[in-house]
Write a protein that holds these residues in place. Structure first.
Motif, PDB file in Angstrom:
ATOM      1  N   VAL A 604       0.666  -1.118   0.047  1.00 44.01           N
ATOM      2  CA  VAL A 604      -0.054  -0.062   0.165  1.00 44.01           C
ATOM      3  C   VAL A 604       0.976   1.218   0.021  1.00 44.01           C
ATOM      4  CG1 VAL A 604      -1.889  -1.074   1.190  1.00 44.01           C
ATOM      5  CG2 VAL A 604      -0.159  -0.032   2.522  1.00 44.01           C
ATOM      6  N   ASP A 605       0.366   2.414  -0.570  1.00 42.66           N
ATOM      7  CA  ASP A 605       1.012   3.548  -0.509  1.00 42.66           C
ATOM      8  C   ASP A 605       1.549   3.944   1.031  1.00 42.66           C
ATOM      9  OD1 ASP A 605       1.619   5.966  -2.502  1.00 42.66           O
ATOM     10  OD2 ASP A 605       0.697   7.066  -0.429  1.00 42.66           O
ATOM     11  N   ASP A 606       2.728   4.621   0.947  1.00 44.67           N
ATOM     12  CA  ASP A 606       3.316   5.324   2.070  1.00 44.67           C
ATOM     13  C   ASP A 606       2.505   6.187   2.896  1.00 44.67           C
ATOM     14  OD1 ASP A 606       5.715   3.925   2.444  1.00 44.67           O
ATOM     15  OD2 ASP A 606       6.548   4.978   0.821  1.00 44.67           O
ATOM     16  N   THR A 607       1.683   6.923   2.195  1.00 43.63           N
ATOM     17  CA  THR A 607       0.990   7.985   2.787  1.00 43.63           C
ATOM     18  C   THR A 607      -0.631   7.690   2.981  1.00 43.63           C
ATOM     19  OG1 THR A 607       0.830   9.256   0.730  1.00 43.63           O
ATOM     20  CG2 THR A 607       2.307   9.764   2.086  1.00 43.63           C
ATOM     21  N   ASP A 608      -1.044   6.812   2.185  1.00 48.04           N
ATOM     22  CA  ASP A 608      -2.491   6.399   2.072  1.00 48.04           C
ATOM     23  C   ASP A 608      -2.295   4.738   2.424  1.00 48.04           C
ATOM     24  OD1 ASP A 608      -5.054   5.962   1.708  1.00 48.04           O
ATOM     25  OD2 ASP A 608      -5.279   6.976  -0.247  1.00 48.04           O
ATOM     26  N   GLU A 609      -2.667   4.355   3.298  1.00 46.26           N
ATOM     27  CA  GLU A 609      -2.840   2.611   3.622  1.00 46.26           C
ATOM     28  C   GLU A 609      -4.175   2.142   2.775  1.00 46.26           C
ATOM     29  OE1 GLU A 609      -5.188   2.678   7.830  1.00 46.26           O
ATOM     30  OE2 GLU A 609      -3.295   1.997   7.910  1.00 46.26           O
ATOM     31  N   LYS A 610      -5.062   2.763   2.354  1.00 48.72           N
ATOM     32  CA  LYS A 610      -6.108   2.487   1.548  1.00 48.72           C
ATOM     33  C   LYS A 610      -5.938   2.380   0.077  1.00 48.72           C
ATOM     34  CE  LYS A 610      -8.719   1.721   5.175  1.00 48.72           C
ATOM     35  NZ  LYS A 610      -9.221   0.183   5.463  1.00 48.72           N
ATOM     36  N   ARG A 611      -4.593   2.813  -0.307  1.00 47.28           N
ATOM     37  CA  ARG A 611      -4.515   2.728  -1.784  1.00 47.28           C
ATOM     38  C   ARG A 611      -3.291   1.631  -1.985  1.00 47.28           C
ATOM     39  NH1 ARG A 611      -0.200   6.548  -4.952  1.00 47.28           N
ATOM     40  NH2 ARG A 611      -0.921   5.878  -7.206  1.00 47.28           N
ATOM     41  N   LEU A 612      -4.041   0.573  -2.886  1.00 47.35           N
ATOM     42  CA  LEU A 612      -3.289  -0.594  -2.999  1.00 47.35           C
ATOM     43  C   LEU A 612      -2.352  -0.394  -4.360  1.00 47.35           C
ATOM     44  CD1 LEU A 612      -3.153  -3.843  -2.402  1.00 47.35           C
ATOM     45  CD2 LEU A 612      -4.580  -4.029  -4.564  1.00 47.35           C
ATOM     46  N   LEU A 613      -1.304  -0.749  -4.047  1.00 50.12           N
ATOM     47  CA  LEU A 613      -0.065  -0.651  -5.096  1.00 50.12           C
ATOM     48  C   LEU A 613       0.316  -2.035  -5.898  1.00 50.12           C
ATOM     49  CD1 LEU A 613       2.326   1.965  -3.398  1.00 50.12           C
ATOM     50  CD2 LEU A 613       0.349   2.436  -4.958  1.00 50.12           C
ATOM     51  N   GLY A 614       0.050  -3.021  -5.082  1.00 50.75           N
ATOM     52  CA  GLY A 614       0.487  -4.429  -5.708  1.00 50.75           C
ATOM     53  C   GLY A 614       0.523  -5.294  -4.364  1.00 50.75           C
ATOM     54  N   MET A 615       0.836  -6.566  -4.868  1.00 52.10           N
ATOM     55  CA  MET A 615       1.212  -7.705  -3.966  1.00 52.10           C
ATOM     56  C   MET A 615       2.571  -8.370  -3.919  1.00 52.10           C
ATOM     57  SD  MET A 615      -1.976  -8.439  -2.199  1.00 52.10           S
ATOM     58  CE  MET A 615      -1.894 -10.105  -2.113  1.00 52.10           C
ATOM     59  N   ILE A 616       2.997  -8.516  -2.730  1.00 50.29           N
ATOM     60  CA  ILE A 616       4.315  -9.117  -2.826  1.00 50.29           C
ATOM     61  C   ILE A 616       4.288 -10.446  -1.950  1.00 50.29           C
ATOM     62  CG2 ILE A 616       5.285  -7.957  -0.830  1.00 50.29           C
ATOM     63  CD1 ILE A 616       8.136  -7.707  -1.596  1.00 50.29           C
ATOM     64  N   SER A 617       5.036 -11.430  -2.884  1.00 52.09           N
ATOM     65  CA  SER A 617       5.101 -12.894  -2.249  1.00 52.09           C
ATOM     66  C   SER A 617       6.476 -13.274  -1.959  1.00 52.09           C
ATOM     67  CB  SER A 617       4.470 -13.887  -3.482  1.00 52.09           C
ATOM     68  OG  SER A 617       5.555 -13.890  -4.572  1.00 52.09           O
ATOM     69  N   ARG A 618       6.202 -14.300  -1.088  1.00 54.54           N
ATOM     70  CA  ARG A 618       7.746 -14.815  -0.747  1.00 54.54           C
ATOM     71  C   ARG A 618       8.649 -15.474  -1.821  1.00 54.54           C
ATOM     72  NH1 ARG A 618       6.954 -16.593   5.011  1.00 54.54           N
ATOM     73  NH2 ARG A 618       4.857 -16.412   5.669  1.00 54.54           N
ATOM     74  N   ARG A 619       7.882 -15.653  -2.607  1.00 54.49           N
ATOM     75  CA  ARG A 619       8.765 -16.119  -3.940  1.00 54.49           C
ATOM     76  C   ARG A 619       9.473 -15.019  -4.610  1.00 54.49           C
ATOM     77  NH1 ARG A 619       7.418 -15.555  -8.932  1.00 54.49           N
ATOM     78  NH2 ARG A 619       5.184 -15.044  -8.530  1.00 54.49           N
ATOM     79  N   GLN A 620       8.791 -13.879  -4.833  1.00 56.64           N
ATOM     80  CA  GLN A 620       9.456 -12.819  -5.330  1.00 56.64           C
ATOM     81  C   GLN A 620      10.473 -12.039  -4.352  1.00 56.64           C
ATOM     82  OE1 GLN A 620       5.539 -10.756  -5.365  1.00 56.64           O
ATOM     83  NE2 GLN A 620       5.535 -10.451  -7.757  1.00 56.64           N
ATOM     84  N   LEU A 621      10.267 -12.476  -2.974  1.00 58.84           N
ATOM     85  CA  LEU A 621      11.275 -11.934  -2.034  1.00 58.84           C
ATOM     86  C   LEU A 621      12.612 -12.665  -2.139  1.00 58.84           C
ATOM     87  CD1 LEU A 621      11.790 -10.029   0.473  1.00 58.84           C
ATOM     88  CD2 LEU A 621      11.180 -12.129   1.954  1.00 58.84           C
ATOM     89  N   ASN A 622      12.234 -14.029  -2.267  1.00 55.61           N
ATOM     90  CA  ASN A 622      13.460 -14.888  -2.599  1.00 55.61           C
ATOM     91  C   ASN A 622      14.101 -14.449  -4.134  1.00 55.61           C
ATOM     92  OD1 ASN A 622      12.994 -16.266  -0.211  1.00 55.61           O
ATOM     93  ND2 ASN A 622      11.713 -17.769  -1.414  1.00 55.61           N
ATOM     94  N   SER A 623      13.252 -14.346  -5.062  1.00 53.48           N
ATOM     95  CA  SER A 623      14.167 -13.818  -6.196  1.00 53.48           C
ATOM     96  C   SER A 623      14.708 -12.706  -6.346  1.00 53.48           C
ATOM     97  CB  SER A 623      12.726 -13.646  -7.726  1.00 53.48           C
ATOM     98  OG  SER A 623      12.026 -14.889  -7.478  1.00 53.48           O
ATOM     99  N   ALA A 624      14.355 -11.650  -5.492  1.00 55.34           N
ATOM    100  CA  ALA A 624      15.101 -10.380  -5.366  1.00 55.34           C
ATOM    101  C   ALA A 624      16.413 -10.707  -4.749  1.00 55.34           C
ATOM    102  CB  ALA A 624      14.200  -9.164  -4.731  1.00 55.34           C
TER     103      ALA A 624
END
Length: 647
Positions: A604-624
């Protein structure tokens, strides 16, 4: 990667050919190469330092002594002044005497302009790319794999002789540090050393430059390991080679100009015996930090202004303006004007006056501010001079000014009786500690310069306070904060690699997400289900984030046939869910995954927790993590390949 020869070659009999080919890596293979080569670098830098000192000294004496008839004070402990056994003194005695009855102040403008014109011509003729001073050496260490442009050391030597010999406001220590770094790099190239070893010899060259020219071998060695970083960080692997090269350079320099400390005998009778004095030293530290901030801002502002001036006239304009500033100040201030002659040149004569305490407080203030202006104009316009000497002079002048004011304002009942020269010495160290971020080496430097350890405690106190209070600025822009941030140590800190990457760095990968509106029936959700996405963010009619649900949440209600046909997305969504912000590091995201059972988390956005920006998964964390580690591995392989190619 090591560049050691195979075992069959290590004991090969060496036949020493003619001198040019004799300097071969084969000769040194049975020994530890880097310490031996560090000593060689120290000798070479010491020889070049002798040449630089002699030529700039004679040039300055000719233009401002023989032509200008201007007498300036010099450091009282300087062995160059002990002329009984100095070949430099014999050469200086051959210079013509001035025929003028009084000082010819016009030389402060005309001669530096002449020097600026020659610098512009030399830069074009020699194709000098402007790599100079301590800042250039630091940049090469971190960003350029310890390499310099071909011929950089002799190009910088000529340019420095022109600038300093014609009265440019700056010091020799910066140029000789850059020259030493280039010599160290060239020696490493000649002996086919690895990138890591080349960086070590580069730092050894810095140490040799400062240790010899400033007659402080221990401080020079420490400075080379400390000056690379702006935080309280050392480069441990360069320390021993830097010490060796610094000692070698110091010996070469002193064999030519006599032994002893640069400022021996200054404040020799002082002994710290009253803790109340620490209050005065603390006040001095605050003044030094403010003075350092002022100098850094002047340097940045003048550098920005000169970007608008054509490069062909830039050095002459800067040197001429520095001369004009000096001339105006000399004409306006008559009292103790001899001190203010040090606004041009290295300024150590004015520093000696500050150490002697011979002056009034406002003259010391004028010297400090004036030196900030003249050195910034000279150096930032392209003059080949260093910031080290101006920093010493400015710090000493601020210390002398503060000490004079303390003597006037502090009541006798406080029993603070510190000589003005002590404040000047401590101010000199504290100012460089604040601006150059080198508190440890500057503490040692005070003791080496004076030949006394009585100032150790006041120096430690002031340098530490000045360093802590000045964390928001730095004089050398090419410094990095810590070893972890240096490209020279890419991959050395793999355990904390996730701290180096923020969510915003991989955000483009996280935005391709299928969302569900909160009033979407469960039957419609089942028809849109794909294998690509396991978690679905739920949005309100206004597009605000309200929660997430997973495929497992769907399966849990499918068996309840009497109700599932009436359910909507909001009924199965988790409203209380851990969220991730773009400004967070992946290390923090990993901690959040460890604290929850979810396989994916909403971003979610740094200044607005109701504004969705995307989803992050454990798999994407491992890939990074894997991508970052692969980049480190590729960098190491590139270093090794280049080292193998060199051998």
């Amino acid at each position: 990667m090591s560049s050691e020869r195979p075992q069959s070659q290590r004991h090969k009999r060496v036949t020493i050919p003619a001198i040019p080919e004799a300097i071969s890596a084969q000769v040194f293979v049975p020994f530890s190469k880097v310490p031996l080569l560090a000593g060689l670098v120290g000798v070479l830098v010491g020889i070049v330092g002798v040449v630089l000192f002699a030529l700039t000294h004679l040039g300055y004496r000719y233009f401002f002594g023989s032509v200008g008839n201007i007498e300036q004070p010099e450091p009282g402990g300087s062995a160059v002044l002990e002329k009984s056994h100095s070949w430099l003194a014999e050469l200086e005695s051959m210079l013509p005497t001035s025929g003028s009855e009084g000082p010819e102040l016009w030389v402060y403008v005309i001669v530096p302009i002449l020097g600026g014109i020659l610098i512009a011509l030399w830069t074009k003729l020699a194709r000098d790319n402007g790599e100079g001073g301590t800042e250039g050496a630091i940049d090469s260490y971190h960003q350029k794999r310890g390499k310099f442009a071909p011929g950089m050391w002799w190009k910088k030597l000529v340019a420095s002789c022109i600038t300093l010999g014609t009265g440019g406001s700056g010091g020799r220590e910066g140029p000789i540090s850059a020259i030493g770094a280039a010599i160290g790099s060239n020696v490493a190239e000649r002996f086919r050393l690895t990138v890591r070893e080349r960086r070590i010899l580069l730092a050894a060259g810095i140490a040799a430059g400062v240790g010899g020219m400033f007659r402080a071998p221990l401080a020079g060695g420490l400075l080379a390991a400390e000056i690379l970083y702006s935080d309280s960080e050392f480069e441990p692997e360069v320390l021993i080679p830097a010490m060796l090269s610094s000692v070698a350079s110091y010996c070469v320099f002193c064999l030519n100009f006599g032994w002893g400390s640069l400022l021996s005998g200054v404040a020799g009778d002082y002994t710290f015996a009253n803790p109340v004095e620490l209050a005065a030293y603390a006040a001095l530290a605050v003044v030094l930090v403010l003075g350092g901030l002022m100098y850094v801002r002047i340097l940045r502002a003048i550098k920005a202004l000169f970007r608008k001036v054509p490069a062909t006239i830039r050095p002459a304009v800067g040197a001429g303006l520095a001369g004009v500033v000096t001339l105006v100040i000399l004409l306006m201030v008559n009292e103790n004007a001899g001190i203010l002659h040090s606004l041009m040149g290295d300024g150590y004569g004015g520093l000696q006056s500050a150490l002697d305490g011979t002056g009034v407080w406002y003259v010391f203030l004028i010297l400090a501010v004036g030196k900030m202006l003249t050195s910034a104009l000279t150096i930032q316009s392209g003059g080949a001079a260093g910031l080290f000497a101006p920093s010493m002079v400015i710090g000493g002048a601020i210390g002398a000014m503060s000490g004079t004011l303390f003597a006037m304002l502090v009541p006798d009942s406080w029993n603070i009786h510190v000589p003005v020269g002590v404040y000047a010495l401590v101010g000199m160290a504290g100012y460089y500690a604040a601006t150059a971020k080198a508190p440890v080496s500057t503490v040692i430097m005070v003791s080496e310069l004076t030949g006394s350890y009585h100032l150790l405690l006041p120096s430690m106190w002031v340098c530490t306070l000045a360093f802590i209070l000045s964390r928001k600025y730095r004089m050398y822009e090419t410094q990095v904060s810590t070893r972890k941030e240096s490209p020279a140590h890419r991959g050395d800190f793999a355990t904390n690699v996730l701290d180096e990457v923020k969510v915003v760095d991989i955000l483009p990968e996280l935005t391709e997400v299928e969302t569900v509106r909160e009033d979407t029936p469960l039957s419609e959700i089942l028809s849109m289900k794909t294998s690509r996405q396991a978690y679905y963010p739920v949005l309100s009619r206004a597009g605000k984030f309200v929660g997430i649900f997973s495929l497992n949440d769907l399966r849990s209600v499918l068996d309840e046939q009497e109700v599932w046909e009436f359910l909507v997305a909001a009924d199965i969504a988790h409203g209380e869910v851990v969220t991730v912000r773009p400004s967070e590091t992946l290390s923090r995201v990993a901690q959040k995954f460890a604290e929850t059972q979810f396989e994916e988390l909403p971003v979610v956005d740094d200044t607005d927790e109701k504004r969705l920006l995307g989803m992050i998964s454990r798999r994407q964390l491992n890939s990074a993590y894997i991508r970052r580690m692969m980049s480190y591995d590729q960098a190491r392989k590139l270093d090794s390949a280049q080292a193998d190619a060199a051998t």
